[in-house]
Design a protein around this motif. Structure first.
Motif, PDB file in Angstrom:
ATOM      1  N   ILE A  63     -13.607  -2.238   3.780  1.00 34.62           N
ATOM      2  CA  ILE A  63     -13.644  -0.519   3.718  1.00 34.62           C
ATOM      3  C   ILE A  63     -12.731   0.593   3.536  1.00 34.62           C
ATOM      4  O   ILE A  63     -12.621   1.729   3.369  1.00 34.62           O
ATOM      5  N   GLU A  64     -10.736  -0.964   4.336  1.00 31.64           N
ATOM      6  CA  GLU A  64     -10.124   0.120   4.342  1.00 31.64           C
ATOM      7  C   GLU A  64      -9.792   0.209   1.976  1.00 31.64           C
ATOM      8  O   GLU A  64      -9.355   0.964   1.020  1.00 31.64           O
ATOM      9  N   CYS A 102      -1.156  -2.831   6.299  1.00 34.42           N
ATOM     10  CA  CYS A 102      -1.706  -2.397   4.849  1.00 34.42           C
ATOM     11  C   CYS A 102      -3.480  -2.809   4.808  1.00 34.42           C
ATOM     12  O   CYS A 102      -3.719  -3.926   5.816  1.00 34.42           O
ATOM     13  N   PRO A 103      -4.171  -2.270   4.538  1.00 41.47           N
ATOM     14  CA  PRO A 103      -5.624  -2.780   4.562  1.00 41.47           C
ATOM     15  C   PRO A 103      -5.322  -4.860   4.411  1.00 41.47           C
ATOM     16  O   PRO A 103      -5.064  -5.130   3.815  1.00 41.47           O
ATOM     17  N   CYS A 110       0.536  -1.147  -0.268  1.00 43.82           N
ATOM     18  CA  CYS A 110      -0.092   0.096   0.365  1.00 43.82           C
ATOM     19  C   CYS A 110       0.824   0.885  -0.079  1.00 43.82           C
ATOM     20  O   CYS A 110       0.634   2.703  -0.420  1.00 43.82           O
ATOM     21  N   VAL A 111       1.975   1.682   1.020  1.00 43.43           N
ATOM     22  CA  VAL A 111       2.826   2.052   0.967  1.00 43.43           C
ATOM     23  C   VAL A 111       4.117   1.859  -1.118  1.00 43.43           C
ATOM     24  O   VAL A 111       3.907   3.297  -1.078  1.00 43.43           O
ATOM     25  N   GLN A 164      -8.911  10.340   0.943  1.00 43.69           N
ATOM     26  CA  GLN A 164      -9.587   8.917   1.870  1.00 43.69           C
ATOM     27  C   GLN A 164     -10.415   9.933   3.254  1.00 43.69           C
ATOM     28  O   GLN A 164     -10.914   9.268   3.436  1.00 43.69           O
ATOM     29  N   ILE A 165      -9.662  10.922   3.708  1.00 47.53           N
ATOM     30  CA  ILE A 165     -10.133  11.798   4.961  1.00 47.53           C
ATOM     31  C   ILE A 165     -11.383  11.947   4.378  1.00 47.53           C
ATOM     32  O   ILE A 165     -12.824  12.164   4.828  1.00 47.53           O
ATOM     33  N   LEU A 216     -11.760   3.407   0.933  1.00 50.33           N
ATOM     34  CA  LEU A 216     -11.239   3.959   0.880  1.00 50.33           C
ATOM     35  C   LEU A 216      -9.503   4.656  -0.131  1.00 50.33           C
ATOM     36  O   LEU A 216      -9.484   5.518  -0.661  1.00 50.33           O
ATOM     37  N   ASP A 217      -9.255   3.713  -0.391  1.00 48.31           N
ATOM     38  CA  ASP A 217      -7.859   3.058  -0.998  1.00 48.31           C
ATOM     39  C   ASP A 217      -8.683   3.509  -2.561  1.00 48.31           C
ATOM     40  O   ASP A 217      -7.024   4.555  -3.224  1.00 48.31           O
ATOM     41  N   THR A 276       0.122  11.094  -4.350  1.00 47.14           N
ATOM     42  CA  THR A 276       0.042  11.002  -3.144  1.00 47.14           C
ATOM     43  C   THR A 276      -0.898  11.741  -2.285  1.00 47.14           C
ATOM     44  O   THR A 276      -1.919  11.323  -0.835  1.00 47.14           O
ATOM     45  N   LEU A 315      -4.293  11.000  -0.255  1.00 39.58           N
ATOM     46  CA  LEU A 315      -4.757  10.846   1.766  1.00 39.58           C
ATOM     47  C   LEU A 315      -5.473  11.211   2.026  1.00 39.58           C
ATOM     48  O   LEU A 315      -6.806  11.385   2.639  1.00 39.58           O
ATOM     49  N   PHE A 327      -9.427  -4.918   5.079  1.00 42.59           N
ATOM     50  CA  PHE A 327     -10.574  -4.724   5.505  1.00 42.59           C
ATOM     51  C   PHE A 327     -11.445  -3.910   4.148  1.00 42.59           C
ATOM     52  O   PHE A 327     -10.624  -2.845   3.612  1.00 42.59           O
ATOM     53  N   HIS A 358       2.486   4.027  -3.573  1.00 46.98           N
ATOM     54  CA  HIS A 358       2.426   5.362  -3.994  1.00 46.98           C
ATOM     55  C   HIS A 358       3.937   5.366  -5.194  1.00 46.98           C
ATOM     56  O   HIS A 358       3.609   6.328  -6.505  1.00 46.98           O
TER      57      HIS A 358
END
Lengths: 476, 476
Positions: free
Chosen positions: A319-320, A314-315, A24-25, A276-277, A323-324, A269, A273, A317, A28
């Motif tokens: 839900i994660e 890293c994700p 997940c990192v 996502q918020i 959002l990603d 990136t 992010l 779920f 980017h």
């Protein structure tokens, strides 16, 4: 936010088989490498013949919308120097009546384009496709609907990614801070250009609801009705907090580079992010519980059958991953500086009297009715507009009288306010506040509906039956 | 996230008088420069004689707490290999009674240390100072209170910043994923070491409430009463979303470096940004409206008198400077990897029966009562524990029966559940869910209070009168 290869080189990390990996990192860096190899750049100066992916705002399709160019210097609320000139991209649906009395001006949320519904020039689905068309809530058999890309945006209207005529380079963060009122004033320049003297209605959702109220306030004589869906007349500190968190994340991306990224790699990136918020504030917990619950993403195809699931940092779920995905999609589609400027304009929006009096609203010099009537407004706390079926609020916020004074120019404008109980960004309390302030200002033609459901702030995009029905009833 | 000087060099930006400046962004580089010049490093390997500021977790004061060292390999829920050994830092208040029957185990929230209240060894104020002491809700005239730093933390207990005995270097992200149950199991190793057979009560707030329920579930025969304040028995997707947003921001900071930052500059900026998001979830909009409203920060001292305020892209509103301050304070105090691991453990927490059955809980091999009784539990939806004053829920979530089955081992444990209506992280619906599941499991000794007020999730830190009173009444 970094390239793995560079990190290995500059930090001298030992990567061995036991070194943890974080897909997940790494995503980017992978994205940036992919884009770099495609000669990606968001520069509007870039040759259209270059290959590789581009964000939509870097390769506009002027054939899909119309651009109004306003060549005259445009004074601004907060900036001493005017904008030298500006463009507003817009699209229309339906036909202007001979009397010119069927115009609806539709205002968008933060990141939307003028493409609210499909057109012959651009048959792709618009952001309010199900609400605009023959027989739909904004019925194009009756109405002539105009939607603009907002001033400050990146879909054809002038914004931070536009060329500053003084330097020949994109404005970037030399672009002036805008107000919601500036955005609406630019729209009225367009209406003047089109010869539209009066709007049948001003309609908006989310930030568009702020603009809708501002339009009725700036030009009470030119706006027949106002529709405010999931908006506010005064940005609350919690909504400021949520937008501030997004701007902070975005501006901390090294690629943001103080806003000067138009000839380099944009801050994808940071945008991801931030989105996502934002996505958390657009929906609601109950929806996610029904839709995702605690479901986890499928195990990788090479996992041994029956092997226990080992959680990762890293994700895991759904839900994660949701959002990603939302963040990844958005970060390539929208200009970071436009997000920052428009988000800030939302924070600054406040229609309480004292806040309005502090504004330098250039239009008010020639059209003093709005500002003056607001300044001298008599608030009638026991107005007849609070009736048995619309009682005065039992525990009103302290700023309600000041808001009522500020909204005084809207005292005679029929207004539909629509709120959603599961909205955590523009809470239902803020909807009631607009309603109570308008009624306190003497407006006895305020229609107010509260919707239930689990869709939160995004309800206005999804609930055609209830949102559409309320609009249809109010406009007819 | 970057140094201005480096950017100027590598990007060739022209800085002129008209180039916008962003103090809120420059602050990241300024902080890092300041720390670098002070030879700052968070490495636990670092010589204590080196100069410069250090985070508290890098220079522990073992005199201020006691460390229990468990030398035996510690099997884990999710990891195939056991933790070779572990430390748990703890502090105590009051005296153990001769019968050993007055012990309260206090569980902390995500980032707290064992320092819940001042001691002779460490007279600084603790995180629950007003709740612990003679005559206070956790009355040390009666009770012997034990509080630990959680396994995975960075205040004396073993966590990602601890030295891996196999490599002699910090674990970093080679540290295993933990469960809330692992944290509690480590605490019971400490209780075994202290000769504490039975707890009078297990008390926890926020993540500590999860641990409190887990303690009662793992060892129903060793836990007399359970107190769960603003917690949950099943992390909701929206709380996962909020923690995921924080982890994403943190892990995207280049300084995070896949978790291997203990001999370089830690990801302070990512930590700051993550804490800003977290702070939004800890308080409530109504509190901010009352406390900050739309107040702006004072104009700079060199501003011309009477000059109009020109908004900026950096913070203008007090709510923004508040979030900035909270983030800045936290980012130097806590270990990034501890935040990531503990936050993940919270996401994974789920006491529905199927989820519990999937866990590999090593303790259950020798103490099978909890897991077995959960697996075979009979849920009684018409249990007498739902009475006239505690009616069954009218619109229960679909997972409620599964949660009741999972919580069956707690059917005979007197339990206090306390929820706050303005909490957006552990919502009041989740509190009711715990209560309804316990009652559905047949527990007729569940006490439940809902608090109003505007403090949101942080109420447990602030409302001594109501939170303290409920605890006092329940424990006596």
């Amino acid at each position: 936010m970094f390239r793995l290869t560079r990190l290995v080189r500059t930090r001298g990390i030992r990567y061995s088989s036991s070194t943890p990996r974080f897909p997940c990192v790494e995503a980017h860096a992978t994205r940036e490498s992919r884009l770099a190899s495609g000669s990606f750049t968001s520069s509007p100066l870039r040759s259209a013949s270059a290959s590789g992916p581009e964000p939509p705002y870097a390769r506009p399709n002027p054939a899909s919308y119309t651009v109004f160019h306003s060549p005259a210097p445009f004074p601004l609320t907060y900036h001493l120097s005017p904008l030298p000139s500006f463009d507003i991209a817009y699209e229309t649906w339906g036909s202007l009546s001979p009397a010119g009395d069927n115009v609806i001006l539709l205002h968008t949320g933060l990141s939307a384009s003028s493409h609210a519904a499909s057109t012959l020039a651009n048959p792709s689905e618009g952001w309010w496709e199900k609400f605009i068309g023959p027989g739909k809530p904004l019925d194009t058999n009756t109405f002539f609907v105009i939607c603009t890309n907002v001033l400050g945006g990146c879909y054809g209207s002038t914004g931070p990614s536009s060329i500053d005529p003084e330097t020949g380079a994109p404005y970037a963060t030399r672009f002036p801070i805008l107000s919601i009122f500036d955005m609406v004033r630019a729209q009225f320049r367009l209406l003047d250009h089109l010869g539209v003297e009066k709007l049948y209605a001003s309609v908006g959702c989310s930030m568009g609801a702020m603009q809708s109220l501002a339009a009725g306030w700036l030009h009470p004589e030119r706006v027949g009705k106002v529709v405010s869906i999931s908006g506010t007349a005064r940005s609350s500190p919690s909504s400021v907090a949520m937008r501030y968190a997004q701007r902070s994340v975005l501006m901390a991306d090294p690629n943001w580079n103080n806003g000067f990224y138009y000839d380099t790699m944009p801050p994808h990136t940071g945008m991801k992010l931030a989105r996502q918020i934002a996505t958390i504030t657009y929906r609601s917990g109950p929806e996610w519980d029904a839709r995702f619950g605690r479901q986890m993403r499928p195990l990788p195809a090479d996992a041994a059958p029956g092997a226990p699931r080992v959680p990762a940092l890293c994700p895991d779920f759904l839900i994660e991953t949701y959002l990603d995905y939302q963040g990844e999609q958005f970060c390539l589609k929208y200009d970071a500086n436009s997000l920052i400027y428009i988000s800030k304009a939302m924070d600054l929006f406040d229609m309480t009297r004292a806040a309005l009096q502090e504004l330098r609203l250039p239009e008010a010099e020639t059209e003093p009715d709005a500002a003056d009537s607001a300044a001298g407004a008599e608030v009638r706390p026991h107005s007849t507009s609070h009736s048995k079926s619309h009682p005065p609020p039992t525990n009103p916020p302290a700023h309600l009288p000041a808001l009522a004074q500020g909204l005084a120019p809207l005292a005679h404008t029929p207004t539909l306010v629509l709120g959603v109980q599961s909205d955590i960004l523009f809470t239902v309390e803020q909807q009631r506040e607009v309603v109570d302030a308008l009624r306190m200002a003497g407006n006895d033609r305020v229609v107010y509906y509260e919707l239930g459901g689990v869709w939160g702030h995004d309800t206005f995009l999804l609930d055609v039956l209830n949102v559409g029905g309320a609009i249809r009833g109010f406009l007819s």
